[in-house]
Design a protein around this motif. Sequence first.
Motif, short mmCIF file in Angstrom:
data_model
loop_
_atom_site.label_atom_id
_atom_site.label_comp_id
_atom_site.label_asym_id
_atom_site.label_seq_id
_atom_site.Cartn_x
_atom_site.Cartn_y
_atom_site.Cartn_z
N PRO A 67 7.53 6.52 -1.41
CA PRO A 67 7.88 5.07 -1.35
C PRO A 67 6.53 4.43 -1.45
N GLY A 68 6.88 3.13 -2.05
CA GLY A 68 5.97 2.00 -2.15
C GLY A 68 4.78 1.95 -3.10
N VAL A 69 4.82 2.76 -4.13
CA VAL A 69 3.78 2.98 -4.94
C VAL A 69 3.96 2.58 -6.55
N GLY A 70 5.22 1.72 -6.56
CA GLY A 70 5.38 0.84 -7.58
C GLY A 70 6.60 1.79 -8.55
N THR A 72 9.95 1.63 -8.63
CA THR A 72 10.85 0.59 -9.09
C THR A 72 10.40 -0.45 -9.84
N GLU A 129 16.05 5.57 -6.27
CA GLU A 129 16.04 6.80 -5.10
C GLU A 129 17.52 7.63 -5.43
N ASN A 170 12.46 10.15 -4.39
CA ASN A 170 11.51 10.40 -3.43
C ASN A 170 11.31 11.86 -3.22
N TYR A 196 -1.29 6.82 -6.04
CA TYR A 196 -1.73 5.63 -5.23
C TYR A 196 -2.60 4.98 -6.27
N GLU A 202 -5.64 -2.01 -6.05
CA GLU A 202 -4.82 -2.30 -5.08
C GLU A 202 -5.39 -3.62 -4.45
N ARG A 209 0.06 -10.86 -5.45
CA ARG A 209 1.34 -10.79 -5.02
C ARG A 209 1.46 -11.81 -3.68
#
Length: 339
Positions: A67-70, A72, A129, A170, A196, A202, A209
């Motif tokens: 989760p959280g690496v882009g 979506t 997901e 996931n 990542y 990053e 953002r």
Amino acid sequence: MSRTDAHERARMHEQSTAELITAEQFAEQTTRIIDAVSSVIDGKHEAVRSALICLFAEGHLLIEDVPGVGKTMLARALAASVDATVRRIQFTPDLLPGDVTGVAVYDPVAREFEFKRGAVFANIVIADEINRASPKTQSALLEAMEEQQVTVDGATHRLPDPFLVVATQNPLEMEGTYPLPEAQRDRFMMRISMGYPDAAAETLMLRQRELSNPLASMTPVTDAATVRHLIAWTRRVHVAESLEEYAVALAQATRADPSLHLGASPRATLQLVRAAKVRAALEGREFVVPDDLTELVIPVFAHRLLAARGVHRAGTQPVEAALHQIVARVPVPFAGSRV
């Protein structure tokens, strides 16, 4: 005129319109889409290209990562770049098949059942997901992804054209996940991993953002009609007979490899060639070369294969390692092969 006849006539029209498109126009249109999506997804050029290949090859994309690496964000950015209908489905354990495909609801006034379309009725469907839903709900997508239609209570309903499912997944060791069955994985043309971002990307993300959401400022750079024309154009990309035989040889090698329990399906071979056509078009060519096939073998084949029991290679994934060996040993057609 039946829906099937109307669909076929529309497809023939798209094919005739595609003949008017040049390779330069194709490159111009696709570059605009890539640039638009890349403005949101920093440092993930290959992931963006993979999504575009699936769109134009009429396949579907599975993005697997933590989760959280882009994952979506990539799907939503691609959807925002095309002026087409977009629906997002958040897969959860309590999601029902009817929520995806739609249900027949009784209308007491008309005294008949009326079909209420589900979330799958869109040009681009983001299945977020997907492996958090039950296998029964996952299977609701099988017919839609393969035949671009859904059947509810015996009635068949066509889905929009173009139609692309971008699913995120996931890793299976995460809590509350259900493994996708082999039949479901085989419906996806490609599986990729975002990974990542590097330190520079990053850091840039933190700055951007903090001020605004880059998705909010995205505007479509093309529309569904143009995408249909581009899809029709890619179908005309030439594949030499020797390269078709090469694709079949790669697939057959996976079925005979002792380190693999399950080899590539005929659907996988077909989708490898279709994806290679789009890759060639994105490179500005109207013909496929061996590199178009070999570069796509792992993203197209790997998620469909199963390693044999007891096969372990230190530091590597056994399926990917087997595919690397297959690519290395299957003879590549030479320039003089018949076309």
